[in-house]
Design a protein around this motif. Structure first.
Motif, short mmCIF file in Angstrom:
data_model
loop_
_atom_site.label_atom_id
_atom_site.label_comp_id
_atom_site.label_asym_id
_atom_site.label_seq_id
_atom_site.Cartn_x
_atom_site.Cartn_y
_atom_site.Cartn_z
N PRO B 7 78.53 65.44 13.10
CA PRO B 7 79.39 66.36 12.34
C PRO B 7 78.59 67.57 11.86
O PRO B 7 77.50 67.43 11.33
CB PRO B 7 79.86 65.51 11.16
N HIS B 17 75.68 65.37 -0.04
CA HIS B 17 76.37 64.09 -0.06
C HIS B 17 77.43 64.09 -1.16
O HIS B 17 77.41 64.91 -2.06
CB HIS B 17 75.37 62.96 -0.33
N SER B 37 75.52 61.44 -13.02
CA SER B 37 76.03 61.35 -11.66
C SER B 37 74.90 61.42 -10.64
O SER B 37 73.79 61.84 -10.97
CB SER B 37 77.04 62.48 -11.41
N VAL B 38 75.16 60.96 -9.44
CA VAL B 38 74.20 61.06 -8.34
C VAL B 38 74.93 61.49 -7.07
O VAL B 38 76.14 61.32 -6.95
CB VAL B 38 73.49 59.71 -8.03
N HIS B 39 74.16 62.05 -6.13
CA HIS B 39 74.68 62.30 -4.79
C HIS B 39 74.28 61.14 -3.89
O HIS B 39 73.16 60.64 -4.00
CB HIS B 39 74.10 63.59 -4.21
N PRO B 41 75.45 59.20 0.24
CA PRO B 41 76.37 59.20 1.39
C PRO B 41 77.41 58.08 1.32
O PRO B 41 78.47 58.19 1.91
CB PRO B 41 75.44 59.01 2.60
N ASP B 42 77.11 56.98 0.63
CA ASP B 42 78.07 55.88 0.54
C ASP B 42 77.79 55.04 -0.70
O ASP B 42 76.84 55.29 -1.43
CB ASP B 42 78.07 55.03 1.81
N MET B 45 74.23 53.27 -1.16
CA MET B 45 73.17 54.21 -1.49
C MET B 45 73.38 54.80 -2.89
O MET B 45 72.42 55.11 -3.60
CB MET B 45 73.07 55.33 -0.45
N ASN B 49 70.62 54.81 -5.67
CA ASN B 49 70.19 56.05 -6.32
C ASN B 49 70.40 55.97 -7.82
O ASN B 49 69.57 56.44 -8.61
CB ASN B 49 70.95 57.25 -5.74
#
Lengths: 233, 105
Positions: B7, B17, B37-39, B41-42, B45, B49
């Motif tokens: 993508p 993310h 908060s955190v970034h 991908p899913d 993770m 994080n």
């Protein structure tokens, strides 16, 4: 060794969260090294402490496996190395936690908890990179292929280790191989990656014969205590 | 190696993310509190994080991560109709009631 390599990511991580994660793991590893070197210094009883063992030994006096001294490479390489090593460390610590040496068993029990997280973190990344894009898949496969020839050394045993095994102080590293292979194979297949084939296994670190990378790394790691002996900070 | 579609950031519009809100529980039985908060991908993770960013010094015994997009929030404009009516109805506060004599507080 590996703690220092990971610390090279500090401020260079792909995202802030991962920067912190890698630095956390680096700190865990440096802490484990500090405890182990402290125990070794006591056993040696020659007036050296953990700092002296870490900062005042030269390349040829280091006994680490080659895999941990290799440059950090790209993020895929760092993840693949961390994964292969952490799974090994997990089984090594697990076995050492029943060592007849109370100090060593205590260090192992503490390290085991940390290492379980290192395995979880690096395995999840391996799966995401392997099962990610063409670019991430290719890079992490290259890293695995490159690293594979350095994994055999982790499971070599020698006379020193065998003497310790007889006293129930240490474990025979070769006995850890099957469990390591099983765990590693499982995650590599989940990551849609290919197991590297049989290759010639590099060795030498355990007898003080290192790659050219270690000298450069030690120059940076040791510069402060060597320039300002006894410096406190 | 199987070919996979890569993508492009331009397709998804995302260069970062997904954002997740992190809630930490400081002890067993205590309510979860918003930590930040955190970034990630899913979800897995995001949990890792969150552990590394908000719980690495023993601040929590439990973590929740929730996609930030799942949070429904009141807006600053709500401040009048939403929250004001409580202020001029003192009988809604327990202090409104006189404590009968003979009861020790």
């Amino acid at each position: 060794m590996l703690g220092h390599r990971l610390s090279e990511w500090c401020g260079h991580g792909p995202i802030l969260e991962e920067d912190i994660a890698l630095t956390n793991i680096a700190l865990d590893l440096v802490g484990e090294a500090n405890l182990l070197l402290g125990r070794a210094a006591t056993a040696e009883n020659a007036g050296r402490d953990a700092d002296a063992l870490a900062f005042l030994r030269d390349v040829r006096e280091y006994r680490n496996a080659l895999i941990v001294e290799l440059p950090k490479g790209d993020f895929g390489f760092t993840v693949a190395r961390q994964f292969l090593f952490s799974v090994y460390a997990l089984h090594q610590w697990e076995a050492l936690s029943t060592s007849a040496d109370d100090d060593l068993a205590g260090i192992a029990a503490k390290a085991l908890k940390e290492t379980r997280y290192h395995v979880r973190h690096s395995a999840e990344w391996l799966v995401r990179l392997g099962d990610g894009t063409d670019e991430s898949h290719g890079r992490v496969q290259d890293a695995l292929d490159e690293l594979w020839r350095f994994t055999g050394e982790l499971f070599l045993t020698d006379d020193v280790e065998q003497a310790l095994v007889k006293q129930k102080l240490a474990v025979d590293s070769s006995s850890l191989f099957d469990a390591w292979k099983r765990d590693v194979t499982d995650v590599i297949s989940r990551a849609t990656l290919r197991m590297p084939g049989d290759v010639y296994m590099q060795r030498g670190g355990r007898s003080g014969m290192h790659t050219e990378h270690l000298g450069v790394m030690l120059a940076e790691m040791q510069v402060l205590p060597r320039t300002y002996p006894g410096a406190k900070w | 190696m199987t070919k996979k579609k890569q993508p492009e950031p331009a397709e998804t519009g995302a260069t970062e993310h997904q954002l997740w809100e992190v809630f930490t529980q400081p002890g067993g039985g205590k309510p979860f509190e918003h930590a930040g908060s955190v970034h990630a991908p899913d979800a897995e993770m995001a949990l890792q994080n969150a552990r590394d960013v908000y719980a690495r010094r023993g601040e929590a015994v439990n973590l929740w991560v929730v996609p930030s997009s799942a949070i429904v929030a009141s807006t600053p404009e709500d401040i009048g109709p939403f929250f004001d009516p409580g202020n001029d109805k003192p009988y809604r506060h327990p202090q409104f009631y006189k404590v009968p004599r003979g009861i020790k507080v």
